[in-house]
Write a protein that holds these residues in place. Sequence first.
Motif, PDB file in Angstrom:
ATOM      1  N   ILE A  65      -6.149  -3.980   5.153  1.00 37.99           N
ATOM      2  CA  ILE A  65      -6.935  -3.759   4.032  1.00 37.99           C
ATOM      3  C   ILE A  65      -6.156  -2.528   3.282  1.00 37.99           C
ATOM      4  O   ILE A  65      -5.757  -2.591   2.290  1.00 37.99           O
ATOM      5  CB  ILE A  65      -8.286  -3.284   4.123  1.00 37.99           C
ATOM      6  N   LEU A  66      -5.568  -1.574   4.416  1.00 35.60           N
ATOM      7  CA  LEU A  66      -4.577  -0.498   3.618  1.00 35.60           C
ATOM      8  C   LEU A  66      -3.519  -1.120   3.175  1.00 35.60           C
ATOM      9  O   LEU A  66      -3.043  -0.441   2.133  1.00 35.60           O
ATOM     10  CB  LEU A  66      -4.697   0.414   4.798  1.00 35.60           C
ATOM     11  N   GLY A  67      -2.898  -1.942   3.891  1.00 34.95           N
ATOM     12  CA  GLY A  67      -1.798  -2.621   3.418  1.00 34.95           C
ATOM     13  C   GLY A  67      -1.881  -3.163   2.127  1.00 34.95           C
ATOM     14  O   GLY A  67      -0.782  -3.061   1.263  1.00 34.95           O
ATOM     15  N   VAL A  68      -2.965  -3.803   1.987  1.00 31.86           N
ATOM     16  CA  VAL A  68      -3.324  -4.528   0.553  1.00 31.86           C
ATOM     17  C   VAL A  68      -3.252  -3.457  -0.479  1.00 31.86           C
ATOM     18  O   VAL A  68      -2.603  -3.791  -1.650  1.00 31.86           O
ATOM     19  CB  VAL A  68      -4.488  -5.477   0.639  1.00 31.86           C
ATOM     20  N   LEU A  69      -4.106  -2.550  -0.152  1.00 30.71           N
ATOM     21  CA  LEU A  69      -4.184  -1.407  -1.331  1.00 30.71           C
ATOM     22  C   LEU A  69      -2.991  -0.657  -1.546  1.00 30.71           C
ATOM     23  O   LEU A  69      -2.489  -0.346  -2.642  1.00 30.71           O
ATOM     24  CB  LEU A  69      -5.283  -0.593  -0.746  1.00 30.71           C
ATOM     25  N   ALA A  70      -1.973  -0.326  -0.603  1.00 28.73           N
ATOM     26  CA  ALA A  70      -0.899   0.020  -0.971  1.00 28.73           C
ATOM     27  C   ALA A  70      -0.039  -0.782  -1.475  1.00 28.73           C
ATOM     28  O   ALA A  70       0.676  -0.242  -2.569  1.00 28.73           O
ATOM     29  CB  ALA A  70      -0.099   0.440   0.497  1.00 28.73           C
ATOM     30  N   ALA A  71      -0.008  -2.284  -1.534  1.00 29.50           N
ATOM     31  CA  ALA A  71       0.801  -2.971  -2.150  1.00 29.50           C
ATOM     32  C   ALA A  71       0.259  -3.171  -3.685  1.00 29.50           C
ATOM     33  O   ALA A  71       1.349  -3.060  -4.586  1.00 29.50           O
ATOM     34  CB  ALA A  71       0.711  -4.566  -1.697  1.00 29.50           C
ATOM     35  N   VAL A  72      -0.869  -2.929  -3.957  1.00 34.54           N
ATOM     36  CA  VAL A  72      -1.537  -2.969  -5.334  1.00 34.54           C
ATOM     37  C   VAL A  72      -0.895  -1.755  -5.998  1.00 34.54           C
ATOM     38  O   VAL A  72      -0.517  -2.007  -7.067  1.00 34.54           O
ATOM     39  CB  VAL A  72      -2.900  -2.981  -5.140  1.00 34.54           C
ATOM     40  N   LYS A  73      -0.983  -0.751  -5.051  1.00 33.49           N
ATOM     41  CA  LYS A  73      -0.239   0.636  -5.620  1.00 33.49           C
ATOM     42  C   LYS A  73       1.148   0.473  -6.064  1.00 33.49           C
ATOM     43  O   LYS A  73       1.552   0.786  -7.136  1.00 33.49           O
ATOM     44  CB  LYS A  73      -0.521   1.652  -4.735  1.00 33.49           C
TER      45      LYS A  73
END
Length: 113
Positions: A65-73
Motif C-alpha cells: 500500500i505504501l508503494g502504491v501511495l508513493a507511486a501516486v505521489k
Amino acid sequence: MTDLSKHFHLYKRGKLTLIGFDARHLDDPTIAADCLDRLLELVDSHQCEVLVVDLMDVKVVSSWILGVLAAVKRHGIDVELYHPTAELRDVLATTHLDNLLHIRHDKQTDETS
C-alpha cells in the motif's frame, strides 16, 4: 469508470479526492498493481491534485500500500495520510516515506492508537 470498491472506498472525487482503504484487502499484495491502476485512473479522470487517504479504521498497512501511495505521489499528485496510527508514523519515518507522503494526525488519534 471501473469498480473501485474492491480496493478502497471513494468518499469524494475532484481536485481533492478522499479515499479510505478496506482493511479486508490490505494483506493481499497480489492486488497492488490493480489498485495502483485504479487510483491513477481515478486521479487522472478527475484532475485530482491532492489524494487524501483516511486511515482511521486501518490498524496495519502492508508495504505494498505504501508503494502504491508513493507511486501516486511520483505521478504528480500530493498524497496526504489522515489518522495514521503511531506505529505507521514510525514506519513512515524509518523508511523516510514521511518526506514523500504528507502525514496529518491529531492527539485523539494518538490516544486511540
